[in-house]
Design an enzyme around this catalytic site. Sequence first.
Site, mmCIF file in Angstrom:
data_model
loop_
_atom_site.group_PDB
_atom_site.id
_atom_site.type_symbol
_atom_site.label_atom_id
_atom_site.label_comp_id
_atom_site.label_asym_id
_atom_site.label_seq_id
_atom_site.Cartn_x
_atom_site.Cartn_y
_atom_site.Cartn_z
ATOM 1 N N HIS A 312 0.868 -1.192 0.000
ATOM 2 C CA HIS A 312 0.000 0.000 0.000
ATOM 3 C C HIS A 312 0.899 1.234 0.000
ATOM 4 O O HIS A 312 1.694 1.431 -0.910
ATOM 5 C CB HIS A 312 -0.922 -0.056 1.220
ATOM 6 C CG HIS A 312 -2.061 0.920 1.189
ATOM 7 N ND1 HIS A 312 -2.375 1.702 0.095
ATOM 8 C CD2 HIS A 312 -2.977 1.254 2.140
ATOM 9 C CE1 HIS A 312 -3.433 2.448 0.360
ATOM 10 N NE2 HIS A 312 -3.812 2.212 1.597
ATOM 11 N N ILE A 358 8.213 -4.812 -11.605
ATOM 12 C CA ILE A 358 8.659 -3.443 -11.859
ATOM 13 C C ILE A 358 7.761 -2.557 -11.016
ATOM 14 O O ILE A 358 6.606 -2.296 -11.363
ATOM 15 C CB ILE A 358 8.554 -3.058 -13.342
ATOM 16 C CG1 ILE A 358 9.401 -3.991 -14.207
ATOM 17 C CG2 ILE A 358 9.010 -1.607 -13.544
ATOM 18 C CD1 ILE A 358 9.326 -3.696 -15.698
ATOM 19 N N HIS A 363 -1.804 -0.818 -11.613
ATOM 20 C CA HIS A 363 -2.676 -0.358 -10.537
ATOM 21 C C HIS A 363 -3.948 -1.201 -10.538
ATOM 22 O O HIS A 363 -4.353 -1.745 -11.574
ATOM 23 C CB HIS A 363 -3.033 1.124 -10.736
ATOM 24 C CG HIS A 363 -3.691 1.752 -9.558
ATOM 25 N ND1 HIS A 363 -5.069 1.777 -9.410
ATOM 26 C CD2 HIS A 363 -3.173 2.352 -8.460
ATOM 27 C CE1 HIS A 363 -5.359 2.378 -8.261
ATOM 28 N NE2 HIS A 363 -4.244 2.743 -7.672
ATOM 29 N N ARG A 372 -3.002 11.006 -11.260
ATOM 30 C CA ARG A 372 -2.070 11.596 -10.293
ATOM 31 C C ARG A 372 -0.659 11.634 -10.856
ATOM 32 O O ARG A 372 0.070 12.617 -10.691
ATOM 33 C CB ARG A 372 -2.113 10.795 -8.988
ATOM 34 C CG ARG A 372 -3.499 10.709 -8.351
ATOM 35 C CD ARG A 372 -3.525 9.668 -7.258
ATOM 36 N NE ARG A 372 -3.126 8.361 -7.756
ATOM 37 C CZ ARG A 372 -2.873 7.299 -6.990
ATOM 38 N NH1 ARG A 372 -2.981 7.403 -5.672
ATOM 39 N NH2 ARG A 372 -2.522 6.137 -7.528
ATOM 40 N N ASP A 422 3.330 6.266 -7.471
ATOM 41 C CA ASP A 422 4.489 5.843 -6.691
ATOM 42 C C ASP A 422 5.779 5.880 -7.492
ATOM 43 O O ASP A 422 6.870 5.992 -6.922
ATOM 44 C CB ASP A 422 4.271 4.422 -6.143
ATOM 45 C CG ASP A 422 3.252 4.393 -5.015
ATOM 46 O OD1 ASP A 422 3.158 5.395 -4.285
ATOM 47 O OD2 ASP A 422 2.551 3.380 -4.861
ATOM 48 N N ARG A 447 -3.615 11.888 3.522
ATOM 49 C CA ARG A 447 -4.777 11.014 3.403
ATOM 50 C C ARG A 447 -5.751 11.165 4.572
ATOM 51 O O ARG A 447 -6.901 10.726 4.493
ATOM 52 C CB ARG A 447 -4.309 9.560 3.273
ATOM 53 C CG ARG A 447 -5.387 8.513 3.036
ATOM 54 C CD ARG A 447 -6.241 8.789 1.807
ATOM 55 N NE ARG A 447 -5.499 8.859 0.574
ATOM 56 C CZ ARG A 447 -5.152 7.809 -0.168
ATOM 57 N NH1 ARG A 447 -5.492 6.589 0.211
ATOM 58 N NH2 ARG A 447 -4.485 7.973 -1.300
ATOM 59 N N ARG A 467 -19.275 -6.836 8.682
ATOM 60 C CA ARG A 467 -19.042 -8.190 9.136
ATOM 61 C C ARG A 467 -19.228 -9.142 7.950
ATOM 62 O O ARG A 467 -20.268 -9.778 7.802
ATOM 63 C CB ARG A 467 -20.010 -8.534 10.260
ATOM 64 C CG ARG A 467 -19.556 -9.570 11.279
ATOM 65 C CD ARG A 467 -19.456 -10.942 10.702
ATOM 66 N NE ARG A 467 -19.181 -11.970 11.714
ATOM 67 C CZ ARG A 467 -18.876 -13.207 11.401
ATOM 68 N NH1 ARG A 467 -18.757 -13.575 10.136
ATOM 69 N NH2 ARG A 467 -18.654 -14.095 12.361
#
Length: 486
Positions: A312, A358, A363, A372, A422, A447, A467
């Site tokens: 993440h 890589i 994504h 982004r 990233d 965030r 749940r």
Amino acid sequence: MRNFRSRGSKGIGPTLTNVKTSALTHIADAYPMPSEALGMPPVSDGLYKGFSQIDVVDAGLYEKYDVKRGLRNADGSGVLVGLTTISNVHGYSKVDGKTIPDEGDLIYRGYHIADLVSASQDEGRFGYEEVAYLLISGRLPTQVELDDFCARIDSRKQLPEGYLSIFPRTTYSHSIMNVLQRATLLLYAFDPTPDDTTPVHEVDVALSLLGRWPRTAAIAHRAYLADKNDERLVVPPVREGYSMAETVLDVLRGDEGFTRDEAMMLDVMLMLHAEHGGGNNSTFSTRVLSSSGTDAYSAYAAAIGSLKGPKHGGANTKVGEMISDIAYNVEDWSDEDQVADYLAKIVRKEAFDGTGLIYGLGHAVYTKSDPRAVLVKRYARGLAEEKGKQDKLTLIENIEKMGPEVMRDVRGITKPICANIDLYTGFIYSMLGVPQDLFTPIFAMARLAGWTAHRMEELYGPARIIRPAYNSVFELQEYVPLSERV
């Protein structure tokens, strides 16, 4: 600046200087040690290896029971688990049951992220606070409302009295994300009504964390370095009137200072990281905990723990390591063939970390493009020229260009693969002088606005504890008395 290493705190214990040794000794004593190092006999297969035999479910059973592993459908799309008015992450369309790749888009409360970023940048002002207000309140603020919002954050930047006499003692860790978790949970003890889940209290908690997390993370970073280098810890003062981007750079740079362009670039990163849909792991963690009715501090600490993971938010660190490895092993960064040849070695598991991945490409949602990443490149180019880093940017762009081709040729991957943010995050932060251990904490600071919006939507919307179900795939056993077991 106050020096918390050379001054004791009455009624709390020894001075911080003395605590350094005793605290670390205590940590070392409690740290998990290999059984062999403790003089214990070899470990049993049952205790340490049993999970590899009994806790691995046959892959065929997932298909048999139609279980969505990772809450993903067979085509990779996410399982629908809720409705939201907060944001949308668009990367493909569904037509007649088929997934059709599309250009990526990220929308906050109905506004395209490109419009939000461009508006503030074109006007030469910081935009993160406007985006945070939009996400939390559901609408864009007027100038008066935005000024009030910033003033409320300013008024909460100072850490509670007595907090710093405790907090630095717990910061001797290389993981600032772990420290940020503990620091957040510690703030619960300084809140007179920490379990209050009314809208007013929820917003106030969010504003206090927006004001406090930048200094908290910076203090944690400095405390770790001070301990490592046997130096005194110096806590930076609170600066009022600074945006989130300016605050982060101020506590990092100190007397060195920073430029307006650097702060504006960081502001772009904060806006891009502010929110990314309810399905991302850390936001979903926030919603899961919030659905139980627990306090805000616990929910955000859990989100930090999720974001810390290398799959993440921690991915930006792995990307940086990969780019450094490529830079070292490729002679001409501008030569696409040389870059492609080395990427092929990585994909064949002959180079870098042997995973064949890589990092920074691909994504879960975006297919043709990550909006982004598109925006980051637009604003990063000027800073790269200013810093003399155009060659490094060229290398990253060649990785973005050649990576999908290499993955297609070597591994036969046919689906569209685009660069995600990233791929550029570490490069941007490095140009801004941000140390690697603060890459993901800055992600968390940004965030928080999105986490807050989703927490409140969960608290005041569905009002049902999350749940999901798990099918049990084991056979019933007959209990054997302890004395008769082999």
